[in-house]
Design a protein around this motif. Sequence first.
Motif, PDB file in Angstrom:
ATOM      1  N   LEU A  57       8.464  32.161 100.053  1.00 50.87           N
ATOM      2  CA  LEU A  57       7.513  32.529 101.090  1.00 50.87           C
ATOM      3  C   LEU A  57       6.991  33.947 100.894  1.00 50.87           C
ATOM      4  O   LEU A  57       7.764  34.907 100.948  1.00 50.87           O
ATOM      5  CB  LEU A  57       8.230  32.388 102.443  1.00 50.87           C
ATOM      6  N   ASP A  58       5.686  34.052 100.658  1.00 51.01           N
ATOM      7  CA  ASP A  58       5.062  35.372 100.573  1.00 51.01           C
ATOM      8  C   ASP A  58       5.087  36.003 101.961  1.00 51.01           C
ATOM      9  O   ASP A  58       4.838  35.326 102.963  1.00 51.01           O
ATOM     10  CB  ASP A  58       3.626  35.234 100.074  1.00 51.01           C
ATOM     11  N   GLY A  66       4.710  35.907 106.605  1.00 47.24           N
ATOM     12  CA  GLY A  66       5.792  35.045 106.155  1.00 47.24           C
ATOM     13  C   GLY A  66       7.037  35.199 107.005  1.00 47.24           C
ATOM     14  O   GLY A  66       7.767  34.236 107.246  1.00 47.24           O
ATOM     15  N   ILE A  67       7.283  36.405 107.470  1.00 45.31           N
ATOM     16  CA  ILE A  67       8.458  36.635 108.319  1.00 45.31           C
ATOM     17  C   ILE A  67       8.294  35.880 109.641  1.00 45.31           C
ATOM     18  O   ILE A  67       9.233  35.259 110.134  1.00 45.31           O
ATOM     19  CB  ILE A  67       8.697  38.148 108.533  1.00 45.31           C
ATOM     20  N   GLU A  68       7.101  35.887 110.193  1.00 49.07           N
ATOM     21  CA  GLU A  68       6.838  35.136 111.421  1.00 49.07           C
ATOM     22  C   GLU A  68       7.013  33.632 111.183  1.00 49.07           C
ATOM     23  O   GLU A  68       7.568  32.916 112.024  1.00 49.07           O
ATOM     24  CB  GLU A  68       5.432  35.434 111.950  1.00 49.07           C
ATOM     25  N   LEU A  69       6.552  33.161 110.030  1.00 51.52           N
ATOM     26  CA  LEU A  69       6.751  31.743 109.698  1.00 51.52           C
ATOM     27  C   LEU A  69       8.237  31.405 109.649  1.00 51.52           C
ATOM     28  O   LEU A  69       8.660  30.344 110.117  1.00 51.52           O
ATOM     29  CB  LEU A  69       6.092  31.398 108.360  1.00 51.52           C
ATOM     30  N   ARG A  70       9.033  32.309 109.083  1.00 44.55           N
ATOM     31  CA  ARG A  70      10.485  32.106 109.036  1.00 44.55           C
ATOM     32  C   ARG A  70      11.076  32.008 110.438  1.00 44.55           C
ATOM     33  O   ARG A  70      11.909  31.150 110.718  1.00 44.55           O
ATOM     34  CB  ARG A  70      11.130  33.250 108.255  1.00 44.55           C
ATOM     35  N   VAL A  82      15.236  30.443 102.648  1.00 40.24           N
ATOM     36  CA  VAL A  82      13.981  31.110 102.315  1.00 40.24           C
ATOM     37  C   VAL A  82      14.229  32.202 101.281  1.00 40.24           C
ATOM     38  O   VAL A  82      15.201  32.956 101.376  1.00 40.24           O
ATOM     39  CB  VAL A  82      13.345  31.723 103.583  1.00 40.24           C
ATOM     40  N   ILE A  83      13.328  32.264 100.304  1.00 36.75           N
ATOM     41  CA  ILE A  83      13.257  33.378  99.367  1.00 36.75           C
ATOM     42  C   ILE A  83      11.925  34.061  99.652  1.00 36.75           C
ATOM     43  O   ILE A  83      10.874  33.429  99.555  1.00 36.75           O
ATOM     44  CB  ILE A  83      13.297  32.914  97.899  1.00 36.75           C
ATOM     45  N   TYR A  84      11.996  35.331 100.054  1.00 34.53           N
ATOM     46  CA  TYR A  84      10.764  36.080 100.297  1.00 34.53           C
ATOM     47  C   TYR A  84      10.263  36.699  99.005  1.00 34.53           C
ATOM     48  O   TYR A  84      11.057  37.172  98.181  1.00 34.53           O
ATOM     49  CB  TYR A  84      10.999  37.213 101.292  1.00 34.53           C
ATOM     50  N   ILE A  85       8.926  36.709  98.858  1.00 35.19           N
ATOM     51  CA  ILE A  85       8.291  37.452  97.772  1.00 35.19           C
ATOM     52  C   ILE A  85       7.222  38.343  98.399  1.00 35.19           C
ATOM     53  O   ILE A  85       6.594  37.975  99.391  1.00 35.19           O
ATOM     54  CB  ILE A  85       7.692  36.524  96.693  1.00 35.19           C
ATOM     55  N   THR A  86       7.056  39.530  97.847  1.00 33.34           N
ATOM     56  CA  THR A  86       6.045  40.435  98.383  1.00 33.34           C
ATOM     57  C   THR A  86       5.559  41.405  97.319  1.00 33.34           C
ATOM     58  O   THR A  86       6.311  41.786  96.429  1.00 33.34           O
ATOM     59  CB  THR A  86       6.582  41.226  99.601  1.00 33.34           C
ATOM     60  N   GLY A  87       4.314  41.774  97.454  1.00 27.95           N
ATOM     61  CA  GLY A  87       3.743  42.817  96.626  1.00 27.95           C
ATOM     62  C   GLY A  87       3.664  44.131  97.377  1.00 27.95           C
ATOM     63  O   GLY A  87       3.201  45.131  96.850  1.00 27.95           O
ATOM     64  N   SER A 100      15.708  38.579 109.231  1.00 22.27           N
ATOM     65  CA  SER A 100      15.290  37.220 109.592  1.00 22.27           C
ATOM     66  C   SER A 100      16.140  36.160 108.886  1.00 22.27           C
ATOM     67  O   SER A 100      16.082  34.989 109.236  1.00 22.27           O
ATOM     68  CB  SER A 100      13.814  36.996 109.263  1.00 22.27           C
ATOM     69  N   GLY A 101      16.885  36.587 107.892  1.00 21.60           N
ATOM     70  CA  GLY A 101      17.740  35.674 107.138  1.00 21.60           C
ATOM     71  C   GLY A 101      17.019  35.132 105.927  1.00 21.60           C
ATOM     72  O   GLY A 101      16.001  34.461 106.056  1.00 21.60           O
ATOM     73  N   CYS A 102      17.500  35.476 104.763  1.00 21.89           N
ATOM     74  CA  CYS A 102      16.875  34.978 103.538  1.00 21.89           C
ATOM     75  C   CYS A 102      17.911  34.898 102.422  1.00 21.89           C
ATOM     76  O   CYS A 102      18.921  35.575 102.443  1.00 21.89           O
ATOM     77  CB  CYS A 102      15.699  35.852 103.118  1.00 21.89           C
ATOM     78  N   LEU A 103      17.608  34.040 101.494  1.00 23.55           N
ATOM     79  CA  LEU A 103      18.441  33.836 100.318  1.00 23.55           C
ATOM     80  C   LEU A 103      18.244  34.982  99.320  1.00 23.55           C
ATOM     81  O   LEU A 103      19.166  35.399  98.641  1.00 23.55           O
ATOM     82  CB  LEU A 103      18.037  32.508  99.698  1.00 23.55           C
ATOM     83  N   ALA A 104      16.979  35.478  99.260  1.00 28.67           N
ATOM     84  CA  ALA A 104      16.647  36.581  98.353  1.00 28.67           C
ATOM     85  C   ALA A 104      15.359  37.234  98.830  1.00 28.67           C
ATOM     86  O   ALA A 104      14.556  36.613  99.528  1.00 28.67           O
ATOM     87  CB  ALA A 104      16.480  36.074  96.921  1.00 28.67           C
TER      88      ALA A 104
END
Length: 127
Positions: A57-58, A66-70, A82-87, A100-104
């Motif tokens: 999830l970007d 993406g955080i809100e979607l989570r 969820v694995i977050y990706i961001t630029g 928010s809780g994520c795998l990575a």
Amino acid sequence: MSYVPNRSVVFVVDDDPDMLRGVKRLLRQYGYEATLFSSAEAFKNHTDFEEALCVILDINLGDGSGIELRHRLKAAGNTVPVIYITGNDTPAVRAAALQSGCLAYLTKPFSAKSLIEPLERASAGLA
């Protein structure tokens, strides 16, 4: 909602078409099947979250966070990892994502290994 994932399907949400294509190719190389979403809205309209092993999830989508979607997933009782990706990595964004809780949490560009390792943990039930 009971979570029994398909061990090879990964949802990928990013508003950058090149990133979607690149992640899809990478996942395919490692035996995963990607279901792509090009916007927060497209992802919100999806209902079969129990299909997925994981969501990549970007964080900064053109039409949402993406955080809100989570948070929406969690509120609806969906426990898909969820694995977050961001630029756009900042301490505040990183803290919100981790809270928010994520795998990575990966910053673009990221290595294949940094994406595949958490997927393998999720697949092994270690997420």
